[in-house]
Design a protein around this motif. Sequence first.
Motif, PDB file in Angstrom:
ATOM      1  N   ARG A 126      33.492  36.478  33.304  1.00  0.00           N
ATOM      2  CA  ARG A 126      33.654  37.786  33.956  1.00  0.00           C
ATOM      3  C   ARG A 126      32.938  37.816  35.302  1.00  0.00           C
ATOM      4  N   ILE A 127      31.771  37.186  35.383  1.00  0.00           N
ATOM      5  CA  ILE A 127      31.033  37.136  36.657  1.00  0.00           C
ATOM      6  C   ILE A 127      31.810  36.326  37.687  1.00  0.00           C
ATOM      7  N   CYS A 128      32.328  35.169  37.263  1.00  0.00           N
ATOM      8  CA  CYS A 128      33.125  34.340  38.181  1.00  0.00           C
ATOM      9  C   CYS A 128      34.348  35.100  38.677  1.00  0.00           C
ATOM     10  N   PHE A 129      34.985  35.847  37.776  1.00  0.00           N
ATOM     11  CA  PHE A 129      36.172  36.618  38.158  1.00  0.00           C
ATOM     12  C   PHE A 129      35.816  37.695  39.167  1.00  0.00           C
ATOM     13  N   ALA A 130      34.683  38.392  38.947  1.00  0.00           N
ATOM     14  CA  ALA A 130      34.265  39.463  39.862  1.00  0.00           C
ATOM     15  C   ALA A 130      34.012  38.918  41.268  1.00  0.00           C
ATOM     16  N   ILE A 131      33.313  37.774  41.342  1.00  0.00           N
ATOM     17  CA  ILE A 131      33.026  37.189  42.656  1.00  0.00           C
ATOM     18  C   ILE A 131      34.313  36.701  43.324  1.00  0.00           C
ATOM     19  N   SER A 132      35.194  36.086  42.531  1.00  0.00           N
ATOM     20  CA  SER A 132      36.453  35.553  43.086  1.00  0.00           C
ATOM     21  C   SER A 132      37.323  36.672  43.648  1.00  0.00           C
ATOM     22  N   LEU A 133      37.342  37.806  42.976  1.00  0.00           N
ATOM     23  CA  LEU A 133      38.167  38.909  43.448  1.00  0.00           C
ATOM     24  C   LEU A 133      37.679  39.401  44.807  1.00  0.00           C
ATOM     25  N   ASN A 134      36.380  39.475  44.988  1.00  0.00           N
ATOM     26  CA  ASN A 134      35.842  39.899  46.280  1.00  0.00           C
ATOM     27  C   ASN A 134      36.053  38.831  47.350  1.00  0.00           C
ATOM     28  N   LEU A 135      35.977  37.553  46.961  1.00  0.00           N
ATOM     29  CA  LEU A 135      36.247  36.483  47.923  1.00  0.00           C
ATOM     30  C   LEU A 135      37.706  36.539  48.389  1.00  0.00           C
ATOM     31  N   LEU A 136      38.606  36.883  47.469  1.00  0.00           N
ATOM     32  CA  LEU A 136      40.006  37.038  47.851  1.00  0.00           C
ATOM     33  C   LEU A 136      40.164  38.156  48.878  1.00  0.00           C
ATOM     34  N   TRP A 137      39.418  39.237  48.698  1.00  0.00           N
ATOM     35  CA  TRP A 137      39.465  40.346  49.655  1.00  0.00           C
ATOM     36  C   TRP A 137      38.994  39.873  51.040  1.00  0.00           C
TER      37      TRP A 137
END
Length: 711
Positions: free
Chosen positions: A582-593
């Motif tokens: 879940r932490i990796c997903f949260a960071i990845s989503l912001n990196l995509l932004w």
Amino acid sequence: MSVDLLANASRKARDLEDENLCAALQLAEGDERWNALLCPPLDPAKCGTDVQLFDERHVMCPDLYLATLSGSINRVNELLGLTNETTTINDASPDVQVVFEDTPENQLGGKFHGDGLCTLQEVTAGKNTMLHIAAEQGHVELVKLLFRMDYTLLTSENSSHQTPLHLAARAGNHGIISLIVFLAQQSPIGVYEVLTKRSIHGDTVLHEAVRNGHERAVQVFMTAAPALSAEVNNASISPLYLAVVRKSVGVVNALLEYKHASAAGPKKQNALHAAVLGNPDITSMLLHWRPELAYERDDDSGSIPLHYAASDGDVDVVQEILDRASSAVYIQDKEGWSPLHVAARMCHYSVIELMINRCSDSVELRDNEGRNFLHIVALHGGRISSSLKNVLYHHGSKKLAKPGNKINLDHRHCLEKIVHERDNNGNTPLHCASMNGSSDMIKELIKLGADETLINNDGKTALDYSISQGSVFLMAHSTIALVNRGATFGPQRQDKLDHWKSEGIIEKLSKNLIVVCILIATVALSAAFNVPGSYSGDGIANLRLKKQYNIFIVFDTLAMSASMTAVMLLVVGKAVTERAARICFAISLNLLWICLFTMELAFVLAVSVALGNGKYATKTLVCFLPMVFFTSTIIVTTLYCFPKPWTVYKFLMVSKDQQTRRQIEIQRPTLTTYIRISSLFVILNIFFYLTIIGFLWYAGNLSYSISQHDI
């Protein structure tokens, strides 16, 4: 049994070499039931069936059909073999009696043509006689001619059991209608027999005129036979109901002149049921004519016209009904739904406010499941922001649709009485709002005084039901809204808690994000080696001395680096613990932004530098449009997808109930990931706003300095 038929069957059986069949046929002598099976199917004499042979003599000649259709009396006379003396019609006065001649010549005609003889008995494929055709086409003189030759044609019926008067009414030929009424009265048939004929569907001639919207024809019928307006067809539909459905105000007005007219419609609806759906003028006319229509129920759901009006949301129509029949607000349908429940289901809050102000105690009505209208609003209308603000916090006067009608009632106290009411399952409106995932409705109900600690028959509070949402957004918003206002869970064993079923949301999104990030990395890598302005002969970029080009390279590098990092985090997230994933997903989503934002800026800079000096209007537009679209996306996403920062802060910092916090961690671990994503998103957006402002300032100064240098 016929000996010939039996012998023939026996001979065929022998040819088939079927011994059993031969033996059976030997025993068939005298068996009458077998006789019907041996008979030829089209032999009426032997089969005992009544087969009606088609008589070609009754098929209308094409020439006669076209002559009748065009109304050519001379051609009709020629085809029928009639002389001028036998077809003279006395038109001098309507009082002159018509003399009926029954000579063989008039009945059969006397002119041969082709292979048949034209007669008055000829009909079309739809069994229409010549009088049907002439009446529908409005040929007055031809109608008179045909009537003189055979007055019984007035009651002749086609395949749909329609008379010539039905067809004249359908076409709206009011002159023909009046003529047929006069001729029928002069004939031995009589006008009653002609006017009361019904079609195969039970339609009278008035039904036909109304269905096709012929006002003048309706006026003729209402003058000659107003009692026809009291008749219904086989579907129990009255002419008045048909007129209302057509929204024919003139026709409705003509029908309402007869006080005994029927207002019946299908399934025990009446004309008012149809009128309230968008016809304020007709609604007013019907209520003035017969106010009791407002209390009649249909057969489908037991609904009165006010139920229909409440579902449509037309305040004018609802107000018109309440002016004439205010007690209709209290009538409930078969499910126990009052018009107030219906308006709540359809989110028509102006209608709700009008009905509560007219009949304040109507808020106490409950349906068969024990729900008041607040339960229905919470279940179906809670996703609309500020859904009950006009209803819950109305003060002073407010004009509704009709000028001069003011509402001066503050009805908040009426709603405070029912906000704690429980349905048959023990659910309060707050439980229903939580089931619907409506944070706005939760806030409004709590402001109204809803107790967030009440339990239902299953021992669950509203907070327990916020887990029922399949969407992480709705689950998070409703949970945060309830916890921030002191909501608690119902008492349960912690090892028996139901966990929020995300149905692999993170797993599904991760697969899509990996593909998207790889595509962005590919595009960024290609852009770095296919730069604007191309390269010189020694492989160095031609625009390397341009500031815009250097900034473009920086943004392109950021996009590629962020996308690659996001891919690595998403891949790693599939091999670690659920919490780490879940932490990796949260960071990845912001990196995509970040990737998307930097790609947008890189595009703007690439286009700007490729345009060279000048083109300042184009450069300004290129800088302005992407920033507007991206900024709009940020605003919409922030407002509708993520909770407000202060609500998140309160949820994280202010809540003191440790048991509630522990249960949230057990039941809804994804909520923490969602809050992290939203917090990082807010921080990133602040940075993006500052970047956009700085970028636009820099682009403006750069354009200004270039223009000064050129001068």
